[in-house]
Design an enzyme around this catalytic site. Structure first.
Site, mmCIF file in Angstrom:
data_model
loop_
_atom_site.group_PDB
_atom_site.id
_atom_site.type_symbol
_atom_site.label_atom_id
_atom_site.label_comp_id
_atom_site.label_asym_id
_atom_site.label_seq_id
_atom_site.Cartn_x
_atom_site.Cartn_y
_atom_site.Cartn_z
ATOM 1 N N ASP A 222 0.713 -1.250 0.297
ATOM 2 C CA ASP A 222 0.311 0.003 0.384
ATOM 3 C C ASP A 222 0.793 1.359 -0.105
ATOM 4 O OD1 ASP A 222 -2.543 -1.519 0.289
ATOM 5 O OD2 ASP A 222 -2.147 -1.477 2.232
ATOM 6 N N HIS A 241 -3.700 2.679 7.960
ATOM 7 C CA HIS A 241 -4.964 1.395 6.811
ATOM 8 C C HIS A 241 -4.847 0.574 7.982
ATOM 9 C CE1 HIS A 241 -6.889 -0.543 3.764
ATOM 10 N NE2 HIS A 241 -5.461 -1.133 3.514
ATOM 11 N N HIS A 243 -8.481 -2.706 8.209
ATOM 12 C CA HIS A 243 -9.894 -3.698 7.385
ATOM 13 C C HIS A 243 -10.625 -3.609 8.230
ATOM 14 C CE1 HIS A 243 -8.068 -4.233 3.375
ATOM 15 N NE2 HIS A 243 -7.006 -3.920 3.857
ATOM 16 N N ASP A 266 -17.438 15.000 17.688
ATOM 17 C CA ASP A 266 -15.817 15.591 18.004
ATOM 18 C C ASP A 266 -14.623 15.105 17.464
ATOM 19 O OD1 ASP A 266 -16.900 15.978 19.928
ATOM 20 O OD2 ASP A 266 -16.957 14.290 21.354
ATOM 21 N N TYR A 373 -12.153 22.048 24.611
ATOM 22 C CA TYR A 373 -12.685 21.275 25.416
ATOM 23 C C TYR A 373 -10.714 21.009 25.589
ATOM 24 C CZ TYR A 373 -12.734 16.484 26.263
ATOM 25 O OH TYR A 373 -12.504 15.067 26.430
#
Length: 376
Positions: A222, A241, A243, A266, A373
């Protein structure tokens, strides 16, 4: 030419915007089969030639020679040491002075070592650093010391292990990368290697510009996708990356994830987009690179730090952030978002997305100049 205020020509500050050329990495510890060179060990002309031959590279005019001695790897594992010449300190690993004629013959343009670049103590009596003056003053060579890849590899190793620890990676699926934009180098998980087998020295290094494999094991298949994203999205320095089950379920359904609640808001400003399916021609062609192009296309010009992930149709998910560790955090958040959205659709059918006002309030209170925050 030098003056008391610095160099008139060839000042290293002239290269602050970068240096473009063909880089050639000679990894001496890997060639020797060790983790690093010990202080005082010298790399001779003969060893440079043997290492280049073993790596299958030729070094010639105009090349940028990157020399790895494992200096920073040793420091990471054993801590700092006094690198002054003995008996005060232990010295440093680096080039033997006989490497200078070899570099001159090849007309090397720049020298980028991971330490100071020359062995201490030197073999030239009375001169502690004989190599630097010859390189810079006599040969006009650019020298930039202390190039660091070890820290990047350690960060990418830790991020990949965290991906597996969070249950986002099955078997050898998935990968995390990080980029050093100043050095033009990407570190990424090696192809097909299980997470339990990962080591820092196995993390692959590739050129951001050319994709050339520089060090480590063979990079993930990839990698062209990661490179395409780094080249297109200047703000990101880490990519994950996966799955993962729920995010990949949405990807396989070829559906973007709508923003149905504040947990989503968020982390992502709006829906998580899904790419169009790649054409048959694209699948048969430069598939991984074109996957990256499809992700950029799906972003549609939106800020990648506001939309820190995209689903790839029929495939999986890519997330990104300012570091490899943060990219994993985004992958974890996106999996939770995908699960919540899936459950909401199952329970409620056609659920309406949150209002623009609620989306804006929740995202902006955690991100951007008006964020309030956390402990800021």
């Amino acid at each position: 030419m030098l003056r008391s205020t610095g160099a008139v020509e060839q000042d290293i500050a002239a290269y602050h915007t970068g240096l473009v050329g063909r880089g050639v990495l000679l990894d001496i510890p890997r060639f020797r089969g060790v983790k690093w060179l010990e202080p005082g060990e010298a790399v001779t002309r003969a060893e440079l030639e043997a290492c280049a031959e073993a790596e299958g590279v030729a070094i010639g005019e105009g090349d940028i020679l990157v020399l790895r001695t494992g200096h920073h790897r040793r420091r990471l594992e054993l801590g700092p040491w006094n690198n002054s010449p003995p008996p005060v300190g232990e010295g440093k690993a680096g080039l033997h002075v006989d490497a200078i004629p070899w570099m001159h013959e090849r007309r090397i343009a720049a020298f980028l070592p991971d330490g100071d670049g020359e062995a201490v103590p030197s073999v030239v009596e009375g001169i502690t650093y004989p190599i630097h003056p010859l390189q810079v003053a006599a040969m006009g060579m650019l020298v930039s010391d202390s190039l660091q890849f070890e820290e990047l590899r350690e960060q990418v190793l830790a991020a990949n292990l965290e991906l597996a620890a969070r249950g986002l990676a099955h078997a050898s699926f998935g990968n995390v990368s990080g980029v050093d934009r100043d050095a033009g180098v990407v570190a990424i998980k090696p192809s097909g290697v299980g997470y339990s087998e990962l080591r820092a020295e196995r993390i692959a290094l590739v050129s951001l510009e050319s994709g050339e494999h520089l060090a480590g094991l063979r990079p993930s298949s990839d990698t062209p996708t990661h490179l395409e994203l780094y080249r297109a999205l200047d703000a990101i320095c880490g990519i994950a990356h996966t799955h993962s089950v729920y995010a990949t379920s949405w990807a396989q359904a070829r559906r973007s994830i709508p923003c149905l609640g504040t947990t989503h808001a968020d982390y992502v400003y709006g829906p998580v987009p899904c790419t169009r399916p790649l054409s048959d021609e694209e699948c048969r062609g430069d598939y991984e690179r074109l996957t990256g192009s499809a992700i950029v296309e799906a972003l549609g010009g939106r800020d990648p730090l506001e939309v820190p992930g995209v689903l790839v149709a029929s495939h999986g998910v890519f997330t990104w952030a300012g570091s490899a560790a943060e990219a994993v955090e985004q992958a974890s958040a996106l999996e939770l978002i995908a699960q919540l959205a899936f459950n909401s659709v199952v329970l409620g059918g056609e659920v309406e997305p949150v209002s623009e006002a609620l989306l804006d309030r929740h995202f902006r209170r955690k991100h951007g100049p008006t964020a309030y925050y956390g402990q800021r």
